[in-house]
Design a protein around this motif. Sequence first.
Motif, PDB file in Angstrom:
ATOM      1  N   HIS A  87       9.774   9.766  -8.638  1.00  0.00           N
ATOM      2  CA  HIS A  87       9.748   8.300  -8.671  1.00  0.00           C
ATOM      3  C   HIS A  87       9.462   7.810 -10.092  1.00  0.00           C
ATOM      4  CE1 HIS A  87       9.677   7.556  -4.241  1.00  0.00           C
ATOM      5  NE2 HIS A  87       9.145   8.756  -4.237  1.00  0.00           N
ATOM      6  N   VAL A 115       5.335   4.788  -3.406  1.00  0.00           N
ATOM      7  CA  VAL A 115       4.935   6.202  -3.427  1.00  0.00           C
ATOM      8  C   VAL A 115       3.763   6.435  -2.482  1.00  0.00           C
ATOM      9  CG1 VAL A 115       3.891   8.008  -4.852  1.00  0.00           C
ATOM     10  CG2 VAL A 115       5.809   6.682  -5.747  1.00  0.00           C
ATOM     11  N   TRP A 130       6.322   0.344  -7.637  1.00  0.00           N
ATOM     12  CA  TRP A 130       6.747   1.741  -7.477  1.00  0.00           C
ATOM     13  C   TRP A 130       5.594   2.569  -6.915  1.00  0.00           C
ATOM     14  CZ3 TRP A 130      10.132   3.669 -12.175  1.00  0.00           C
ATOM     15  CH2 TRP A 130      11.128   2.716 -12.442  1.00  0.00           C
ATOM     16  N   HIS A 144      12.958   0.155   0.905  1.00  0.00           N
ATOM     17  CA  HIS A 144      11.516   0.302   0.920  1.00  0.00           C
ATOM     18  C   HIS A 144      10.946  -0.157   2.257  1.00  0.00           C
ATOM     19  CE1 HIS A 144      11.659   1.385  -3.170  1.00  0.00           C
ATOM     20  NE2 HIS A 144      11.523   0.198  -3.726  1.00  0.00           N
ATOM     21  N   HIS A 161      14.559   3.354  -8.826  1.00  0.00           N
ATOM     22  CA  HIS A 161      13.933   2.072  -8.498  1.00  0.00           C
ATOM     23  C   HIS A 161      14.532   0.923  -9.300  1.00  0.00           C
ATOM     24  CE1 HIS A 161      10.435   3.438  -6.005  1.00  0.00           C
ATOM     25  NE2 HIS A 161      10.709   4.579  -6.598  1.00  0.00           N
ATOM     26  N   THR A 210      15.672  12.053  -6.906  1.00  0.00           N
ATOM     27  CA  THR A 210      15.165  10.895  -7.637  1.00  0.00           C
ATOM     28  C   THR A 210      15.476   9.617  -6.881  1.00  0.00           C
ATOM     29  OG1 THR A 210      15.421  11.971  -9.799  1.00  0.00           O
ATOM     30  CG2 THR A 210      15.329   9.562  -9.780  1.00  0.00           C
ATOM     31  N   THR A 211      14.428   8.871  -6.541  1.00  0.00           N
ATOM     32  CA  THR A 211      14.617   7.511  -6.055  1.00  0.00           C
ATOM     33  C   THR A 211      14.763   6.622  -7.276  1.00  0.00           C
ATOM     34  OG1 THR A 211      13.393   7.830  -3.993  1.00  0.00           O
ATOM     35  CG2 THR A 211      13.573   5.577  -4.827  1.00  0.00           C
TER      36      THR A 211
END
Length: 343
Positions: free
Chosen positions: A93, A25, A21, A154, A114, A111-112
Amino acid sequence: MRIAMLAPIAWRVPPRHYGPWEQVVWLLTEGLVERGLDVTLFATADAQTRARLIAVCPRPYEEDPTLDVKVWECLHISEVFERAEAFDLIHNHFDFLPLTYSGLVRTPVLTTIHGFSSERILPVYRKYNGQTYYVAISHADRHPDLDYVATVYHGIDLEAFTLRTEPGTYLLFLGRIHPDKGTREAIEVALQSGMPLKIAGIIQDRAYFAQEVAPFIDGQQIQYLGPVGPQERDVLLGGAYALVHLINFNEPFGLSVVEAMACGTPVLARPRGAMPEIVRDGQTGVLVQTVAEAVEALPRLGQLDRAQIRAYVASRFSRERMVEDYLRVYQEVLDRHRARQAA
């Protein structure tokens, strides 16, 4: 456009070794800064970035067990939302917890997601569905109860991965050592095929490592290398015959899979989660269900065009493509938010 980028604080941004993550970012933040956006990164104090850095947590808590995780998470998240008026958008994130602050500020929160660590966290996402904005990291990871602005795969820094056009001589497992990731299955493929296997990654489940992995490590056919940093990872991935990724869960994405293919190394994976979206079966790797099928597929992997595998990644999973996708998402979120306020 003023963006607040809320990173996790488990690992450094960018990570020294593990931290998928945090890696995403960092790549996104640096790409946005290159595009001239005003980005403020909220991360640990040792983060490295060209964006403005605001940090309350001194170090990643996974690297310093003296830090109380919940205390520093609360301080970290509250710092972002207490400054919310300074930003046009907050890009979260940090999973579900920041959503509980979102109704207290006027700044839109994107909001991603993950991945879902458990079904138990879904009530939070359901509560703020429609009030905030969600991005999925694969179509497979979209939850039917939630609404999404987009799916954004990604991206990786292609310059950090070197194409090797000739197949290597060993199999590679790269990832956290956990039953979900199929470390033991990779060992079985190596034992049944007679090929050497290199294992790299953090030990997340120590009991599993002790029972299912350690007994087979002989330093020759089966080697455990521990966590590896960016330069070591490039050498390991590029020198492998194949990445063995026989996962036992529905993986939301799989950065190591893309990184392997960026080196031209094909992937042997189970078709669970996002794998059918990422691996092109028969072209960039082979999708199999069982260890026996994996062993049988090994000769096919050596016949794949490694330059074409690299080209496939460049066309679909570059950092530049990810940045472009998020710029479009940001604009859509701001447009929707203005329309919602005007209604």
